[in-house]
Design an enzyme around this catalytic site. Structure first.
Site, PDB file in Angstrom:
ATOM      1  N   ASP A 426       3.189   0.534  -1.133  1.00  0.00           N
ATOM      2  CA  ASP A 426       1.885   1.007  -1.280  1.00  0.00           C
ATOM      3  C   ASP A 426       1.781   2.472  -1.057  1.00  0.00           C
ATOM      4  O   ASP A 426       2.862   3.226  -0.859  1.00  0.00           O
ATOM      5  CB  ASP A 426       0.783   0.516   0.064  1.00  0.00           C
ATOM      6  CG  ASP A 426      -0.612   0.812  -0.170  1.00  0.00           C
ATOM      7  OD1 ASP A 426      -1.002   1.045  -1.213  1.00  0.00           O
ATOM      8  OD2 ASP A 426      -1.320   0.974   0.833  1.00  0.00           O
ATOM      9  N   GLU A 429       1.723   6.622  -5.096  1.00  0.00           N
ATOM     10  CA  GLU A 429       1.402   7.416  -6.370  1.00  0.00           C
ATOM     11  C   GLU A 429       2.394   8.724  -6.359  1.00  0.00           C
ATOM     12  O   GLU A 429       2.522   9.188  -7.468  1.00  0.00           O
ATOM     13  CB  GLU A 429      -0.182   7.772  -6.433  1.00  0.00           C
ATOM     14  CG  GLU A 429      -1.034   6.313  -6.683  1.00  0.00           C
ATOM     15  CD  GLU A 429      -0.823   5.382  -5.354  1.00  0.00           C
ATOM     16  OE1 GLU A 429      -0.855   5.925  -4.363  1.00  0.00           O
ATOM     17  OE2 GLU A 429      -0.887   4.195  -5.707  1.00  0.00           O
ATOM     18  N   ASP A 502      -7.313  -0.228  -4.676  1.00  0.00           N
ATOM     19  CA  ASP A 502      -8.743  -0.531  -3.562  1.00  0.00           C
ATOM     20  C   ASP A 502      -9.952  -0.568  -4.170  1.00  0.00           C
ATOM     21  O   ASP A 502     -10.631   0.383  -4.413  1.00  0.00           O
ATOM     22  CB  ASP A 502      -8.787   1.044  -2.516  1.00  0.00           C
ATOM     23  CG  ASP A 502      -7.465   0.885  -1.645  1.00  0.00           C
ATOM     24  OD1 ASP A 502      -6.889  -0.226  -1.481  1.00  0.00           O
ATOM     25  OD2 ASP A 502      -7.298   1.923  -1.243  1.00  0.00           O
TER      26      ASP A 502
HETATM   27  C1  GLC Z   1      -4.095   1.499   1.028  1.00  0.00           C
HETATM   28  C2  GLC Z   1      -4.031   0.072   0.054  1.00  0.00           C
HETATM   29  C3  GLC Z   1      -4.479  -1.004   0.853  1.00  0.00           C
HETATM   30  C4  GLC Z   1      -3.963  -1.075   2.348  1.00  0.00           C
HETATM   31  C5  GLC Z   1      -4.183   0.289   3.024  1.00  0.00           C
HETATM   32  C6  GLC Z   1      -3.661   0.198   4.425  1.00  0.00           C
HETATM   33  O1  GLC Z   1      -5.699   1.661   1.014  1.00  0.00           O
HETATM   34  O2  GLC Z   1      -4.389   0.356  -1.109  1.00  0.00           O
HETATM   35  O3  GLC Z   1      -4.331  -2.326   0.235  1.00  0.00           O
HETATM   36  O4  GLC Z   1      -4.393  -2.035   3.028  1.00  0.00           O
HETATM   37  O5  GLC Z   1      -3.801   1.409   2.309  1.00  0.00           O
HETATM   38  O6  GLC Z   1      -2.086  -0.204   4.249  1.00  0.00           O
END
Ligand code: GLC
Length: 818
Positions: A426, A429, A502
């Protein structure tokens, strides 16, 4: 007096300037203002192998025959090309049979046996034509560029003609309507928390689109990792432009004529997903975050007690010690290996999140190792790139450095040893709190081709998940790795599944998700899904249930929600919704053999998993604007319900005959039907003639050995092919042909129906028999012949009026006669 070019000669005689001496105060001779420059007339050309180089005296253009149907165009504004390197390409072999360059008074034409790239000598306009001379795609202006004073290099531009009825599809995860026409897009991977409809840019960069021009489809893949822009008849109705802030104007023209051909050929360039382990196609339950261990166990127990199938539970950032990657919070998870083992014995795989930010902390071994080895990114003046993410102040590995990728891949050893089955990457980017992402002066190794973050930003996430994937592949021995990523660039599908980031618990977002999954699928990323239920905000039971229904037909079926939301499991909305959610998750599990076969077709033959209607009937312009109906594989069509209170839905069915999955009523295609969409149902149709493999119900993949396989077989009065794929489910044995590919041909007339089966491959399944359920016979059967032997006495029909036949798994031909 102001110095200008005109009065320069009166001030000094340029010939008086000393050779090689530059005086600071001297006016600079020949300094041209920065303007866009266009290619001029073609002066000459030369050939080197399958490349043809055309020059206007200064700039050069390379036209390279990549395959019979793919031609690459590259521009070097000052005549010198950049070094050849691309993270997108998979280095699959391409087939070129014959090619040549033909010259006449006006044009050069680089031709293969299917396509010609025609270059106008006067104005350097390039067009692509099919073998019949039909122009499929053409320049409106010659390729152009503008010098970039701040960073060096050029902004590079291409402008194509756009016809009145030309429409455009692709470009990855954009959240606007499915048809891209009329919009302008930016590619710059962005952490877009709670993004809105049409918000741009989002998490990924997929600079590939397909156009449909007069019923003929073609593709353009602009392989440039810098910030890139696409304008689809937005600024001017007759123009499509794409440009980037640096790098090379380098694009591939991919010939059709069908969208499916174009997409399959795009996959020959950038690769497909690997064959996924079957469990990854089950239901995944995620949440930010399930902790401590007791909570995780409670969730698992609930699934089993309530008989709701589930294969994977995710641990979000709170499983770590202070969000330090590759550590555990021992208070909440005292013995991870034991917990994971216990979960596994109940059929659950554990997937953990790993982000790129490494906490600056001398007592933390990952930070120390990265620092000692010089693995973290640095700014232009050699300072470390530091920024805040979940763990606090962090540094970030340079995943564009092959050594860093190997190191990172190895860091998963402890997690793998503890039994972790998959990894979720995650924030890649990369996301940085406050500033959004890295400043552009950050330097990257770029696999030895070096560059700033301007060049590496859009591929950072892809290289991170690549390194994760490659690490897991080494560590997990003969097991297929599962990785899921948020950021990516074209080709990321070779290393990961993706989810759309998200999103929000709203009906609008359910609609956006339906479009995003189809769009990702036609952009090379078939294994994708949304956060079922919506990440932020609170869905009500109806919205959650409709999202679960859509999720059955999302290649990746994962429910996820933010930490500040109410509990969000399939049972969180009361008994009525729990029952419907169970019914649909069960449907996913029943269809797994079909779904798994569709993944094989993707992996082996480059077919997408989700197919929008425009891909099935591109010549019918009405389909260009349908965005809420698609097929999963080539046999099952779905129309997810995405309006509150809706209990019917208008469904356009492509030509041919279709069966309602629930009632088995038959419908004619080529028209729209209003069909029932009660809350415990959704419109699902199966193509006539299909053979749909189904599994007996399981609570997780591999819960027990199947002793009989089920096939739903739909009568058709024309010939239809189907196939079914099976193997060991999670190993690489299929690469040694240890698999079975079974092909079916169904045909029928008013008094008979035949089903032929052929089998290829070396896998031996344990089951011996098939339970065949024959649907839609237009006659009363009196006789069934299996490989010539008659079964007439015990013809049975079930309560859904399906003829039931038990056969051996190795039958060759079944005949059902009136
Ligand atoms: C980001 C991700 C989400 C995750 C969060 C905490 O917002 O996109 O899926 O739960 O981080 O790790």
């Amino acid at each position: 007096m102001e110095v200008s070019k005109d009065n320069l000669s009166t001030i000094l005689d340029v010939n008086d300037l000393e050779d090689g001496v530059q005086h600071v105060n001297n006016p600079i001779v020949g300094l041209e203002p920065i303007v866009k420059k266009y290619l001029g007339a073609v002066k000459d050309y030369r050939q080197e192998g399958n490349s043809f180089f055309f020059s206007d005296g200064n700039a050069q253009v390379e036209v390279r025959v990549v395959s019979d149907e793919i031609i690459r165009v590259r521009l070097a504004p000052q005549g010198v090309f950049l070094e050849e390197f691309s993270y997108a390409l998979s280095h699959n072999e391409q087939k070129i049979t014959v090619f040549t360059c033909v010259e006449n008074e006006q044009n050069y034409s680089v031709q293969t046996n299917t396509v010609a790239c025609v270059i106008n000598k006067n104005n350097f306009l390039i067009s692509f034509e099919d073998i019949n001379g039909r122009i499929i795609n053409q320049d409106l202006s010659a390729m152009h560029w503008e010098e970039n004073i701040d960073f060096g290099g050029f902004y590079v531009y291409a402008t194509k003609k756009c016809n009145d009825d030309e429409n455009f599809f692709g470009l990855g995860d954009k959240s606007s309507d499915f048809n891209l026409r009329g919009n302008r897009y930016l590619n710059w991977n962005t952490d877009a928390y709670s993004f809105g409809k049409g918000q741009d840019p989002l998490y990924r960069t997929i600079p590939f689109y397909m156009g449909i021009n007069n019923g003929v489809s073609y593709g353009i893949f602009f392989d440039n990792t810098f910030k890139s822009h696409f304008d689809f008849a937005c600024q001017d109705n007759d123009k499509v432009s794409f440009w980037a802030d640096g790098g090379e104007m380098q694009y591939y023209y991919i010939h059709g004529p069908h969208m499916m051909d174009v997409l399959k050929r795009y996959h020959t360039l950038t690769g497909t997903h690997q064959m996924p382990a079957k469990w990854t196609l089950g239901f995944h339950q995620c949440r930010w975050s399930y902790y401590p261990e007791k909570k995780v166990k409670d969730i698992a127990r609930n699934f089993r007690e309530r008989n709701i199938p589930c294969d994977a539970i995710y641990l979000d950032i709170d499983y770590m010690d202070g969000y330090r990657c590759f550590t555990w919070n021992r208070k909440h998870f005292p013995d991870p290996a034991r917990m994971i083992k216990e979960l596994a014995s109940d059929g659950f795989k554990t997937v953990v999140i790993i982000d790129p930010g490494i906490r600056v902390d001398e007592n933390y071994s990952v930070f120390r190792e990265g620092k000692q080895n010089n693995f973290f990114c640095r700014r232009c003046d050699d300072y470390f790139m530091e920024g805040h993410v979940w763990p606090g102040r962090c540094q970030f590995p340079d995943f564009t450095n092959p050594k860093v990728r190997v190191w990172w891949g190895g860091l998963f050893k402890e997690l793998v040893d503890a039994g972790v089955a998959g990894v979720w990457n995650d924030m890649n980017e990369p996301a940085v709190f406050g500033s959004g992402t890295f400043p552009v002066d950050v330097r990257h190794n770029y696999d030895g081709y070096h560059g700033s973050h301007r060049k590496a930003h859009n591929i950072y996430g892809m290289q991170m998940v690549r390194s994760t994937y490659e690490g897991l592949k080494k560590l997990q021995k003969n097991k297929r790795p599962f990785t899921i990523t948020r950021a990516g660039y074209s080709g990321v599908q070779r290393y990961a599944t993706v989810w759309t980031g998200d999103n929000v618990a709203s009906w609008e977002h359910l609609k956006i998700g339906i479009v995003q999954c189809q769009r990702l699928s036609v952009s090379g990323i078939s294994f994708c899904g949304t956060d079922i239920g919506g990440f932020s905000g609170e869905p009500d039971g109806e919205l959650f249930t409709r999202w679960i229904q859509m999720g059955v037909f999302s290649p990746c079926m994962r429910a996820h929600s933010a930490g500040d939301t109410a509990e969000r499991e399939p049972w969180s909305f009361g008994q009525e919704y729990e029952d419907i959610n169970r019914k649909f998750i069960e449907l996913r599990y029943r269809l797994l053999p079909y779904i798994y076969s569709a993944f094989w077709e993707h992996y082996k033959h480059n077919f997408p998993i989700l197919r929008p209607l425009v891909m099935l009937e591109q010549e019918n312009i009405l389909t260009h604007s349908i965005q809420d109906i698609f097929t999963f594989g080539d046999k099952i069509l779905v129309a997810p319900v995405s309006d509150p209170g809706a209990r019917t839905k208008n469904v356009y069915l492509p030509p041919g005959k279709w069966y309602d999955y629930w009632t088995h009523d038959s419908y004619s295609g080529g028209q729209e039907h209003e069909v029932s969409a009660a809350i415990d149902s959704m419109p699902i149709f199966v193509k006539a003639g299909s053979v749909i493999p189904e599994s007996p119900l399981m609570q997780y993949v591999g819960e027990y050995e199947v002793d009989e396989l089920i096939f739903q077989i739909y009568y058709s009065d024309y010939e239809v092919n189907s196939f079914y794929y099976e193997d060991h489910d999670d190993t690489f044995a299929f690469e040694q042909n240890i698999y079975l590919e079974k092909k079916y041909v169904v045909n029928g007339d008013q008094r008979s129906m035949t089903i032929n089966q052929t089998i290829e491959g070396l896998f031996t399944p344990r089951y011996e028999t098939y339970d065949l359920k024959i649907i839609g016979l237009p006659f009363a059967p009196s006789k069934v012949l299996i490989d010539g032997r008659e079964f007439t006495d015990n013809l049975e029909f079930d309560d859904l009026k399906r003829l039931r036949i038990k056969s051996s798994k190795s039958f060759k031909r079944i005949e059902i006669l009136a």
